[in-house]
Design a protein around this motif. Structure first.
Motif, short mmCIF file in Angstrom:
data_model
loop_
_atom_site.label_atom_id
_atom_site.label_comp_id
_atom_site.label_asym_id
_atom_site.label_seq_id
_atom_site.Cartn_x
_atom_site.Cartn_y
_atom_site.Cartn_z
N ARG A 162 0.82 -1.20 0.00
CA ARG A 162 0.00 0.00 0.00
C ARG A 162 0.86 1.26 0.00
O ARG A 162 1.90 1.31 0.66
CB ARG A 162 -0.92 0.01 1.22
CG ARG A 162 -1.99 -1.06 1.18
CD ARG A 162 -2.93 -0.92 2.35
NE ARG A 162 -2.24 -1.09 3.63
CZ ARG A 162 -2.80 -0.85 4.81
NH1 ARG A 162 -4.04 -0.40 4.87
NH2 ARG A 162 -2.11 -1.04 5.92
N SER A 183 -11.54 2.99 -8.26
CA SER A 183 -12.02 1.98 -7.32
C SER A 183 -10.99 0.87 -7.15
O SER A 183 -10.75 0.39 -6.03
CB SER A 183 -13.35 1.38 -7.80
OG SER A 183 -14.36 2.36 -7.85
N ARG A 186 -8.22 2.15 -4.89
CA ARG A 186 -8.66 2.32 -3.51
C ARG A 186 -8.87 0.97 -2.83
O ARG A 186 -8.49 0.77 -1.68
CB ARG A 186 -9.95 3.14 -3.45
CG ARG A 186 -9.75 4.60 -3.81
CD ARG A 186 -8.90 5.33 -2.78
NE ARG A 186 -9.59 5.48 -1.51
CZ ARG A 186 -9.08 5.20 -0.33
NH1 ARG A 186 -7.84 4.71 -0.24
NH2 ARG A 186 -9.76 5.38 0.78
N TYR A 187 -9.47 0.01 -3.55
CA TYR A 187 -9.71 -1.30 -2.96
C TYR A 187 -8.42 -2.07 -2.74
O TYR A 187 -8.37 -3.00 -1.93
CB TYR A 187 -10.67 -2.10 -3.84
CG TYR A 187 -12.06 -1.52 -3.93
CD1 TYR A 187 -12.55 -0.69 -2.91
CD2 TYR A 187 -12.89 -1.77 -5.01
CE1 TYR A 187 -13.82 -0.14 -2.98
CE2 TYR A 187 -14.16 -1.22 -5.10
CZ TYR A 187 -14.62 -0.40 -4.07
OH TYR A 187 -15.87 0.15 -4.15
N ASN A 191 -3.89 5.13 -1.10
CA ASN A 191 -4.46 6.47 -1.11
C ASN A 191 -4.16 7.08 -2.47
O ASN A 191 -3.08 6.84 -3.04
CB ASN A 191 -3.88 7.34 0.00
CG ASN A 191 -4.47 6.98 1.35
OD1 ASN A 191 -5.60 6.52 1.45
ND2 ASN A 191 -3.70 7.18 2.40
N CYS A 248 -14.92 10.97 -7.01
CA CYS A 248 -13.76 11.10 -6.12
C CYS A 248 -14.20 11.26 -4.67
O CYS A 248 -13.56 10.73 -3.76
CB CYS A 248 -12.89 12.29 -6.55
SG CYS A 248 -12.02 12.02 -8.12
N LEU A 251 -15.25 7.83 -3.26
CA LEU A 251 -14.11 6.92 -3.08
C LEU A 251 -13.04 7.49 -2.15
O LEU A 251 -12.01 6.85 -1.95
CB LEU A 251 -13.49 6.61 -4.45
CG LEU A 251 -14.37 5.81 -5.41
CD1 LEU A 251 -13.69 5.70 -6.78
CD2 LEU A 251 -14.64 4.41 -4.85
N GLN A 252 -13.27 8.67 -1.63
CA GLN A 252 -12.29 9.35 -0.76
C GLN A 252 -10.95 9.53 -1.49
O GLN A 252 -9.88 9.26 -0.95
CB GLN A 252 -12.09 8.58 0.54
CG GLN A 252 -13.31 8.58 1.44
CD GLN A 252 -13.05 7.93 2.78
OE1 GLN A 252 -12.64 6.77 2.85
NE2 GLN A 252 -13.29 8.67 3.86
N VAL A 253 -11.06 10.01 -2.72
CA VAL A 253 -9.89 10.31 -3.54
C VAL A 253 -9.72 11.82 -3.59
O VAL A 253 -10.66 12.55 -3.91
CB VAL A 253 -10.06 9.75 -4.97
CG1 VAL A 253 -8.99 10.31 -5.91
CG2 VAL A 253 -10.01 8.23 -4.95
N ARG A 278 -3.05 10.65 4.49
CA ARG A 278 -3.12 9.26 4.02
C ARG A 278 -3.62 8.34 5.11
O ARG A 278 -3.26 8.48 6.27
CB ARG A 278 -1.75 8.80 3.50
CG ARG A 278 -0.68 8.64 4.55
CD ARG A 278 0.67 8.45 3.88
NE ARG A 278 1.69 8.05 4.82
CZ ARG A 278 2.28 8.84 5.69
NH1 ARG A 278 1.95 10.12 5.72
NH2 ARG A 278 3.20 8.39 6.51
#
Length: 280
Positions: A162, A183, A186-187, A191, A248, A251-253, A278
């Motif tokens: 990660r 996605s 993120r999955y 970050n 975004c 997805l918390q981007v 992050r």
């Protein structure tokens, strides 16, 4: 490229912290937003005076991470209504982020892609590796069509550990493909910070009369009455951006829209802010 990156980063940091400070180390690394419980002695009040926001200084040994820069080199990135194309601006931005990451003792990596992966450099910390990244950026050229889904799917598989993914692209592709791509990252536990690089004319569409446009990825040409098409173009552009903003957000981007006529300082501020949040 190294000179430009160093000039941008050193100038940015010089403006960000020019006051005496205390900390666990004399080697300043970065700023992060203040959270309740932080030592008030570490708040930079000059930064607060300029931004009306509280930031705390972090020092060497307090934090490090893996930063992987993913740069879109598809044909559309070659567009320019001024002297600086989106791709050239994106390369300057990528170089500055890589230089700043290296200065913070972060492991920095780089991937260039269009329809598929072109250049891949895994994250490392050494200065020799930084020069390898800057050389690759200096040689980057606009390629073919974009395939975000395929290319970033490959990156998600490659980046097993990660880390922090910095995606630099105009995102001029199907919004569903963008959502699927983000996605995946993120999955995978990463970050993600997205820098959406746009040319000023792509935003304003201030063309006049009849203009011939050429698709830089397919070569297709089309004559358009720009004056009459302007209102509809701007409406579609706003709808497209609203969709990206929503995706975004869900997805918390972190995402920032950058124009090629803007200085890079704003981008670096977004980078430091996103990196400090992050979630590992």
């Amino acid at each position: 490229m190294e000179l430009l990156a160093r000039s941008v980063v050193e100038g940015f940091l010089a403006g960000l912290h020019q006051s005496p400070y205390k900390g666990f180390s004399v080697d300043f690394m970065q700023y992060r937003p203040y959270v309740p419980g932080d030592d008030l002695q570490r708040v930079d009040w000059k930064v607060y005076a300029r931004t009306d926001r509280y930031f705390v200084k972090e020092y060497q040994g307090e934090t490090n991470t893996r930063v992987h820069i993913v740069l879109d080199t598809s044909g559309s990135m070659g567009f320019a209504s001024t002297e600086v194309s989106k791709l050239k601006y994106a390369c300057y931005l990528a170089a500055s982020v890589a230089y700043l990451a290296n200065r913070q003792r972060d492991a920095a990596g780089l991937t260039l892609f269009d329809r598929s992966i072109g250049t891949y450099c895994p994250p490392r910390v050494s200065r020799t590796h930084l020069l390898t990244l800057l050389t690759a950026l200096g040689q980057a050229a606009a390629g073919t069509a974009t395939d975000l889904d395929r290319s970033l799917g490959t990156i998600a598989e490659q980046q097993r550990k990660r880390g922090f993914i910095v995606l630099i692209s105009d995102l001029l592709t199907d919004s569903e493909a963008v959502e699927k791509t983000l996605s995946l990252l993120r999955y995978a536990g990463h970050n993600v910070l997205v820098f959406q690089v746009m040319d000023p004319m792509e935003i304003s569409f201030d063309y006049k009369d009849v203009v011939e446009f050429r698709d830089l990825e397919s070569g297709r040409r089309m004559l358009i009455d720009a004056t009459s098409a302007r209102a509809e173009y701007r409406q579609r552009y706003a709808t497209f951006q609203d969709r990206l903003k929503k995706v975004c957000g869900l997805l918390q981007v972190d995402r920032a829209v950058l124009r090629t006529d803007q200085p890079l300082d704003r981008a670096l501020f977004h980078y430091l802010s996103a990196r400090s949040k992050r979630r590992f």
